[in-house]
Design an enzyme around this catalytic site. Structure first.
Site, mmCIF file in Angstrom:
data_model
loop_
_atom_site.group_PDB
_atom_site.id
_atom_site.type_symbol
_atom_site.label_atom_id
_atom_site.label_comp_id
_atom_site.label_asym_id
_atom_site.label_seq_id
_atom_site.Cartn_x
_atom_site.Cartn_y
_atom_site.Cartn_z
ATOM 1 C CE LYS A 36 23.143 60.629 -28.244
ATOM 2 N NZ LYS A 36 23.560 60.513 -29.674
ATOM 3 C CG ASP A 82 19.132 58.985 -28.531
ATOM 4 O OD1 ASP A 82 19.121 57.819 -28.979
ATOM 5 O OD2 ASP A 82 19.734 59.926 -29.090
#
Length: 279
Positions: A12, A137
């Protein structure tokens, strides 16, 4: 049903990262835009009938009991009350301490893969809630789409961003997230923005000045990549990235990267490859 699965755990990017406050428990309140990339670690899972959860590959510096992959599998097994186990192979590509979400993505891929392999049929929301206990996350990777995030990163709203190619550069250092978030000089009072206001030119990464001061290699990498496009750090570092016009430019920049660093060309992903494996 297949007894084994091979899955991508995508990287990401944080297109921006603002620290807007701090909770009483010490966790930082954030605003960020998460973006998935088509590049990352590869995990393989093989179902076991004896209930054991075994990491089959060696991950340097990470004993199995500390590995988020193993912890995710054990937590899901316990919460779901299943008798199955699993063998897990991890092919690490993403640099550790790079701000690309490698460990969290591996954990989320584990939850999604075992949801399918063990035929649990858990909902996405239930997997996200379990994932939050593993890392801030993890819920984003289970959510599986580009997202505007708030809170500690768990309050997620889908976000439409045009497809793009990026160059991601690893400057060869590992930055401990806890060290940066505990730095006295870190800005913790950035003004809160609304998602429609999100634009790269009005945002920044609040952690970047702290990291660049403590890890000059990161500052050098940003300076080098800024020759080609607007570059900034992702997450708490150390990796930096810049959007490119197209694949050709991305690959050209990667080819010119100094040998002391690693660089990759990566394309945005609209959805996580395992998106459909959650109810």
């Amino acid at each position: 049903m297949n007894a084994s699965l091979t899955c991508l755990a995508p990287a990401k990017l944080n297109l921006f990262l603002h620290v807007v406050g701090r909770r009483a428990d010490g966790y930082h309140l954030l605003q960020t835009a998460f973006r998935l990339l088509d590049w990352g670690d590869t995990l393989r899972f093989r179902r076991r009938d004896d209930g054991d959860i075994v990491r089959m590959s060696v991950v340097p510096g990470v004993p199995p009991e500390d590995d988020l992959v193993v912890r995710a599998a054990r937590r899901l097994q316990a919460e779901a009350g299943v008798s199955c186990g699993v063998d897990i192979w991890v092919d690490k590509v993403l640099p550790m301490g790079g701000g690309l979400g490698g460990g969290s993505s591996d954990a989320a891929t584990t939850l999604l893969a075992l949801n399918r392999l063990w035929q649990l049929d858990w909902t996405r929301e239930r997997l996200q809630a379990l994932g939050l206990g593993l890392g801030a996350d993890v819920p984003f990777f289970v959510f599986g789409r580009d997202a505007f995030a708030e809170g500690v990163g768990e309050a997620l709203v889908p976000m439409a961003v045009p497809p793009a190619w990026y160059v991601v550069l690893a400057p060869g250092v590992s930055v401990p997230t806890a060290e940066i978030f505990s730095a006295k000089e870190l800005t913790r009072s950035t003004e809160i923005i609304k998602m429609p206001d999100f634009a790269m030119h009005t945002t920044r990464n609040d952690l970047q000045p702290v990291v660049c001061d403590r890890y000059p290699q990161v500052a050098l990498a940003i300076d080098w990549l800024s020759q080609y496009a607007s570059a900034r750090m992702t997450g708490s570092g150390a990796c930096v990235f810049a959007p490119m016009r197209d694949e050709a430019q991305a690959r050209q920049v990667v080819a010119q990267c100094p040998e002391r660093w690693q660089a990759w060309a990566a394309k945005s992903l609209g959805r996580h490859p395992l998106y459909d494996w959650a109810g």
